[in-house]
Design an enzyme around this catalytic site. Structure first.
Site, PDB file in Angstrom:
ATOM      1  N   GLU A   1      29.852  30.594  45.350  1.00 38.48           N
ATOM      2  CA  GLU A   1      28.919  30.379  44.168  1.00 38.48           C
ATOM      3  C   GLU A   1      29.725  30.521  42.847  1.00 38.48           C
ATOM      4  O   GLU A   1      30.662  31.339  42.841  1.00 38.48           O
ATOM      5  CB  GLU A   1      27.806  31.435  44.177  1.00 38.48           C
ATOM      6  CG  GLU A   1      26.575  30.805  43.293  1.00 38.48           C
ATOM      7  CD  GLU A   1      25.695  31.855  43.186  1.00 38.48           C
ATOM      8  OE1 GLU A   1      25.280  32.842  43.981  1.00 38.48           O
ATOM      9  OE2 GLU A   1      24.661  31.193  42.270  1.00 38.48           O
TER      10      GLU A   1
ATOM     11  N   GLY B   1      29.321  41.044  40.536  1.00 42.09           N
ATOM     12  CA  GLY B   1      28.429  42.197  40.984  1.00 42.09           C
ATOM     13  C   GLY B   1      28.782  42.297  42.654  1.00 42.09           C
ATOM     14  O   GLY B   1      29.291  43.043  43.425  1.00 42.09           O
ATOM     15  N   ALA B   2      27.933  41.053  43.362  1.00 43.84           N
ATOM     16  CA  ALA B   2      27.779  40.985  44.558  1.00 43.84           C
ATOM     17  C   ALA B   2      27.228  39.659  44.886  1.00 43.84           C
ATOM     18  O   ALA B   2      26.966  38.835  43.936  1.00 43.84           O
ATOM     19  CB  ALA B   2      26.866  42.079  45.186  1.00 43.84           C
TER      20      ALA B   2
ATOM     21  N   GLU C   1      25.129  37.079  47.771  1.00 46.72           N
ATOM     22  CA  GLU C   1      24.486  37.060  48.843  1.00 46.72           C
ATOM     23  C   GLU C   1      24.289  36.169  50.012  1.00 46.72           C
ATOM     24  O   GLU C   1      23.428  35.712  50.643  1.00 46.72           O
ATOM     25  CB  GLU C   1      22.835  36.824  48.306  1.00 46.72           C
ATOM     26  CG  GLU C   1      22.832  35.133  47.679  1.00 46.72           C
ATOM     27  CD  GLU C   1      22.914  34.911  46.532  1.00 46.72           C
ATOM     28  OE1 GLU C   1      23.584  35.690  45.833  1.00 46.72           O
ATOM     29  OE2 GLU C   1      22.584  33.991  45.760  1.00 46.72           O
ATOM     30  N   ASN C   2      25.732  35.795  50.260  1.00 46.34           N
ATOM     31  CA  ASN C   2      25.811  34.833  51.445  1.00 46.34           C
ATOM     32  C   ASN C   2      25.071  35.123  52.713  1.00 46.34           C
ATOM     33  O   ASN C   2      25.034  36.366  52.969  1.00 46.34           O
ATOM     34  CB  ASN C   2      27.444  35.004  51.816  1.00 46.34           C
ATOM     35  CG  ASN C   2      28.494  35.091  50.622  1.00 46.34           C
ATOM     36  OD1 ASN C   2      28.707  34.146  49.978  1.00 46.34           O
ATOM     37  ND2 ASN C   2      29.013  36.038  50.250  1.00 46.34           N
TER      38      ASN C   2
ATOM     39  N   HIS D   1      18.942  43.651  45.507  1.00 43.58           N
ATOM     40  CA  HIS D   1      18.861  42.001  45.183  1.00 43.58           C
ATOM     41  C   HIS D   1      19.543  41.116  45.887  1.00 43.58           C
ATOM     42  O   HIS D   1      18.978  40.017  46.281  1.00 43.58           O
ATOM     43  CB  HIS D   1      19.694  42.321  43.621  1.00 43.58           C
ATOM     44  CG  HIS D   1      19.663  41.034  42.917  1.00 43.58           C
ATOM     45  ND1 HIS D   1      18.894  40.622  41.899  1.00 43.58           N
ATOM     46  CD2 HIS D   1      20.568  39.815  43.238  1.00 43.58           C
ATOM     47  CE1 HIS D   1      19.104  39.187  41.601  1.00 43.58           C
ATOM     48  NE2 HIS D   1      20.483  38.959  42.345  1.00 43.58           N
ATOM     49  N   GLU D   2      20.754  41.626  46.542  1.00 39.77           N
ATOM     50  CA  GLU D   2      21.119  40.536  47.587  1.00 39.77           C
ATOM     51  C   GLU D   2      20.456  40.366  48.609  1.00 39.77           C
ATOM     52  O   GLU D   2      20.444  39.113  49.178  1.00 39.77           O
ATOM     53  CB  GLU D   2      22.758  40.984  47.767  1.00 39.77           C
ATOM     54  CG  GLU D   2      23.607  41.226  46.339  1.00 39.77           C
ATOM     55  CD  GLU D   2      23.694  40.197  45.547  1.00 39.77           C
ATOM     56  OE1 GLU D   2      23.498  39.088  45.566  1.00 39.77           O
ATOM     57  OE2 GLU D   2      23.747  40.357  44.089  1.00 39.77           O
TER      58      GLU D   2
ATOM     59  N   HIS E   1      17.511  38.089  48.225  1.00 38.07           N
ATOM     60  CA  HIS E   1      18.046  36.603  48.188  1.00 38.07           C
ATOM     61  C   HIS E   1      17.604  35.927  49.523  1.00 38.07           C
ATOM     62  O   HIS E   1      17.748  34.789  49.437  1.00 38.07           O
ATOM     63  CB  HIS E   1      19.263  36.463  47.606  1.00 38.07           C
ATOM     64  CG  HIS E   1      19.566  36.407  46.222  1.00 38.07           C
ATOM     65  ND1 HIS E   1      18.876  35.542  45.533  1.00 38.07           N
ATOM     66  CD2 HIS E   1      20.523  36.869  45.225  1.00 38.07           C
ATOM     67  CE1 HIS E   1      19.353  35.303  44.201  1.00 38.07           C
ATOM     68  NE2 HIS E   1      20.267  36.453  44.203  1.00 38.07           N
TER      69      HIS E   1
ATOM     70  N   GLU F   1      17.376  33.288  40.628  1.00 35.92           N
ATOM     71  CA  GLU F   1      17.983  34.674  40.024  1.00 35.92           C
ATOM     72  C   GLU F   1      16.746  35.456  39.328  1.00 35.92           C
ATOM     73  O   GLU F   1      16.730  36.502  39.392  1.00 35.92           O
ATOM     74  CB  GLU F   1      19.081  34.270  39.086  1.00 35.92           C
ATOM     75  CG  GLU F   1      20.397  33.977  39.680  1.00 35.92           C
ATOM     76  CD  GLU F   1      20.674  34.854  40.905  1.00 35.92           C
ATOM     77  OE1 GLU F   1      20.433  36.204  40.767  1.00 35.92           O
ATOM     78  OE2 GLU F   1      21.566  34.527  41.859  1.00 35.92           O
TER      79      GLU F   1
HETATM   80 ZN   LIG Z   1      21.194  37.082  42.613  1.00 35.50          ZN
END
Ligand SMILES: [Zn+2]
Length: 848
Positions: A125, A253-254, A256-257, A289-290, A293, A312
């Site tokens: 991303e 930060g991270a 979400e794959n 959060h991830e 997603h 988001e």
């Molecule tokens: Zn996100």
């Protein structure tokens, strides 16, 4: 064949969106890993859906072969540029095969496939997949994937479920940006989760050998997130395995794959000895959060990058709800609003202001902003307020049902709420398209038993936008009697026009508590008498507004101290003492209420009041206010700290974290009085990183010359702790020394600019952590930042562009500082070979 890249305006417009003429429904990848010559063979199942050529994206790829239905393509059947591969006159359905070569080891942009400490990993991303192979690299092309990884490495991971050694199949159609691949010498901590429909999901957190003792909190957070999303949103996980990987070199930060989340190691690894309460809270929030997603982003994705807030804003709102449930509504909400104001309000007030759904961009990586994320989340919260909790649940349920497997727009999202609740959201949509923080002016009148509130909304002009339309603003409010008892409980008033008013028949003028719970992301222009604010601080039934009243009192005093040299008055200091010593109140709340507005907040507030902010003066006034509070609380400080101690072994739970936060606030005050004596004692007995960092910062503030060295001796082998060490020394240096300290630290053997965490720690330690140091009147702070941005831009444009935003407030300051900042921005822009990322940011900032 290879054409030259045409010179053109690189701006991309939402209005130009068109579906692809040929789409891809399945991707078959074979990746033979090698640091300098990785071979990627791709077989794309392609289907025509309209007229036109198929234009695939590709960057920094060496094309070795291209075949259509098994036949080598002749040079006149395709064209190649530095960024595209165009298949001319493609048939209605076909198999497109390409072979490319890439060099992950030399990829320091950390986008696409790269290496971090000998491990292969990806970040796709927003547009990283095009650095792996030729593909339609856009979110509205959703395909299933089969991936074969070939390498002599113990662990090889990709999305979906493993169906053979190094072979992964993802049955859920996904866009390219959710692709991930990881390979290397990794160790997992395992756990499992049983879904509400009875399926077992294997959970793994993969880390470098030696870090496996620090994964428990991330795993625990993951399980709680999975259970919460089932309970609150009815969303169930959909694969048999969920992998998380910790990576040291990571821009974000991270990520979400699908089924394979990749995290900045800072947001996975935690132990009491090495992580602070803030780190634990961040890990909990980001893991959630991830994970969330998986439904809001992955199963239902964005049609194009202009819709980024669709995934988001909604997912941030969901992680905020989760954290409120885990940690308490009031303190979580106050923390979220502090963050919103510090980052998003600042952005919205300056040259980088943009709508939650932008209309155009040059580089999408520059739009992963506080406006898209945090303001985007506030819009979801307002929507929930406007349609009610039940309406919100019904709208979400319809969204998941109607759009599963699709790439959607904000219009699709809002249409679900219109259908589920019957409410017309046409006016609400303006929140997505109009930038700028609305100001709500409030004036009160009391006459002959009638209390009247006049309301007016003003939405400021922002770059490219003037004369905006009124938006629907949900104002939660209540009324208190002057003695503090509640006369009218919380109601919602929707301010939908430019002006409006409310009337009540009352015997006496009440105390207005407005914007309870921060019900809309607006700035209140409301001058309320001190006596009424003190009443709210002591008695408001809405904890957010209790805090807000204290905040307003403090800000008022600090601003008057800056402009008129006003003293800090006894009634305010008494109120602060009452708060500090109020054992009925939650310690976390007391810590938040005792914290003063930040230097940047004061600079912006002064600027809004047509006062040119002087960073040195703001710094001095804040210190003076802390000293006045410390002196007022002098006799209570030790006892208060004692009564909030958390003896025994460390527990990251919110209750203990609140006590530690209050204790740290009090220690700062104590340090103002004793020159660091109490901080030294606290440092020596600290058994966790939260207490240790709090004492370390106080000792640096007090000018202790030995503590930095001893801290380094203790922690030099721990990279995450050393990030804190770098940052704290710059942030807590005396303003005149800050640039010198930062400069000296860039020559430290452990300073590595190519590691984003380390780079950010040092740079943000100055720009965000030490505003008076950054704005040193000699201009060295500006020159230091510009030089390092230019240095980093050569290898990592995403991070250089992001950190350049420290310049976005440049027009607030005096003519000398403005001239110096402008000169540095122009110096950056005049440098040859500048990235598209950084140049877009600098051009936007210079337009101010
Ligand atoms: Zn996100």
């Amino acid at each position: 064949m290879r054409d030259a890249t045409p010179e053109q305006d690189q701006t991309i417009y939402l209005a130009d969106y068109a579906p692809v003429p040929v789409t891809v429904t399945h991707v078959d990848l074979q990746v033979r890993l090698d640091p300098l010559a990785t071979r990627v063979s791709s077989r794309l199942t392609c289907i025509r859906q309209g007229p036109g050529d198929m234009v695939l994206n590709g960057e920094l790829l060496k094309l070795r072969a291209v075949r259509l239905d098994g036949e080598e393509l002749s040079p006149d059947a395709y064209s190649l540029t530095d960024t595209t591969l165009t298949i001319l006159n493609a048939p209605d359905s076909f198999l497109l095969e390409t072979e490319v070569e890439i060099a992950p080891q030399t990829n320091k942009a950390l986008s696409g496939l790269y290496m971090s400490n000998g491990m292969y990993c990806t970040q796709c991303e927003a547009e990283g997949f095009r650095r792996i192979t030729y593909m339609l690299d856009r979110p509205d092309v959703m395909a299933t994937y089969d991936v074969q990884i070939d390498a002599d490495l113990p662990v090889m991971l990709s999305n979906g479920d493993e169906t053979g050694h190094g072979h992964w199949r993802d049955p859920w159609p996904k866009p390219t940006y959710l692709f991930a691949l990881v390979a290397g010498d990794l160790i997992a901590t395992h756990d499992s989760f049983t879904t509400m429909d009875g399926r077992d999901v294997a959970l793994n957190v993969w880390v470098r050998p030696g870090d496996e003792g620090r994964t428990a909190y991330a795993l625990d957070s993951l399980k709680r997130s999975m259970a919460w999303d089932e309970k609150v949103y009815g969303r169930v996980y959909d694969l048999s395995v969920f992998n998380i990987v910790a990576v040291d070199d990571f821009n974000m930060g991270a990520m979400e794959n699908k089924g394979l989340n990749i995290f900045n190691s800072k947001y996975v690894l935690a132990s009491p000895e090495t992580a602070t309460d803030a780190d634990f809270a961040n890990i909990e929030r980001i893991v959630a959060h991830e994970y969330f997603h998986n439904w809001t982003g992955n199963r239902i994705t964005c049609r194009d990058w202009f819709q980024l807030c669709l995934k988001e804003g909604l997912t941030v709102f969901r992680d905020q709800q989760f954290s409120q449930d885990a940690r308490g509504f009031a303190t979580q909400r106050i923390g979220d609003v502090l963050n919103l104001r510090a980052r998003q309000f600042r952005e919205d007030a300056g040259p980088l202001a943009h709508p939650v759904r932008p209309e155009s961009f040059v580089e999408i990586n520059n739009f992963y902003t506080a406006t898209i994320y945090e303001k985007g989340a506030e819009l979801i919260g307002m929507l929930r307020t406007l349609v009610g909790a039940e309406g919100y649940a019904a709208g979400c349920a319809l969204y998941f049902e109607r759009h599963d497997g699709q790439a959607c727009t904000i219009e699709d999202w809002l249409a679900c709420f219109e259908a589920a609740t019957g409410r017309d959201l046409t006016q609400f949509k303006l929140w997505y398209t109009q930038a700028g923080t609305p100001v709500v002016k409030v004036t009160e009148h009391f006459n002959d038993g009638t209390y009247r509130i006049d309301l007016e909304q003003v939405i400021p002009d922002t770059p490219g936008q003037a004369n905006k339309k009124p938006m629907p603003i949900p104002l939660a409010f209540g009324l208190l009697a002057q003695d503090g008892s509640e006369v009218v409980g919380t109601q919602i008033h929707e301010l939908t026009s430019e002006t409006d008013h409310l009337s009540f028949d009352l015997d006496a003028k009440p105390v207005l508590s407005i914007l309870r719970g921060f019900s809309a992301p607006v700035i209140l222009d409301f001058v309320q008498p001190d006596a009424e604010r003190l009443t709210l601080l002591a008695h408001d039934t809405d904890p957010f507004n209790r805090w807000e009243a204290g905040r307003a009192l403090a800000k008022d005093r600090l601003m008057r101290a800056v402009t008129d040299d006003a003293d800090f008055d006894a009634p305010w200091l008494d109120a602060m003492t009452t708060l500090a010593t109020d054992t009925d109140a939650d310690p976390a709340f007391r810590a938040l209420a005792l914290a003063l507005p930040s230097e940047d907040d004061l600079a912006q507030s002064l600027h809004n009041a047509d006062v040119v902010p002087d960073p040195d003066r703001i710094y001095a006034v804040r210190r003076a206010a802390q000293l006045a509070m410390a002196e007022h609380l002098r006799d209570d400080l030790s006892d208060l700290r004692e009564s909030n101690a958390t003896p025994g072994s460390y527990d990251p739970k919110a209750e203990d974290a609140g006590k530690r936060a209050l204790s740290a606030t009090l220690l700062r005050l104590q340090t103002m009085l004793d020159g660091g004596k109490a901080a030294r004692a606290a440092y020596d007995v600290a058994n966790n990183m939260t207490d240790r960092m709090a004492a370390f910062a106080c000792l640096l503030d007090a000018g202790d010359e030995t503590v930095a060295h001893s801290f380094e001796q203790d922690w030099q082998d721990d990279r995450l702790v050393m990030d804190k060490w770098f940052m704290a020394q710059v942030a807590h240096a005396a303003p005149r020394d800050a640039v010198g300290v930062a400069d000296r630290l860039t020559r430290h053997r452990d300073f590595d600019a190519s590691n984003p965490n380390r780079f950010r720690s040092l740079i943000a330690g100055l720009t965000g952590g030490n505003p008076a140091g950054f704005h040193n009147p000699d201009g060295t702070g500006y020159e230091f930042l510009a030089s390092w941005l230019l240095h980093l831009d050569k290898s990592n444009p995403q991070t250089s562009a992001r950190l350049s935003t420290a310049f976005d407030g440049w027009t607030r300051y005096d003519a000398d500082r403005q001239a110096m900042m402008k000169a540095q921005l122009e110096r950056i822009l005049g440098t040859t070979g500048l990235s598209r990322d950084l140049s877009e940011m600098v051009i936007r900032m210079l337009k101010a």
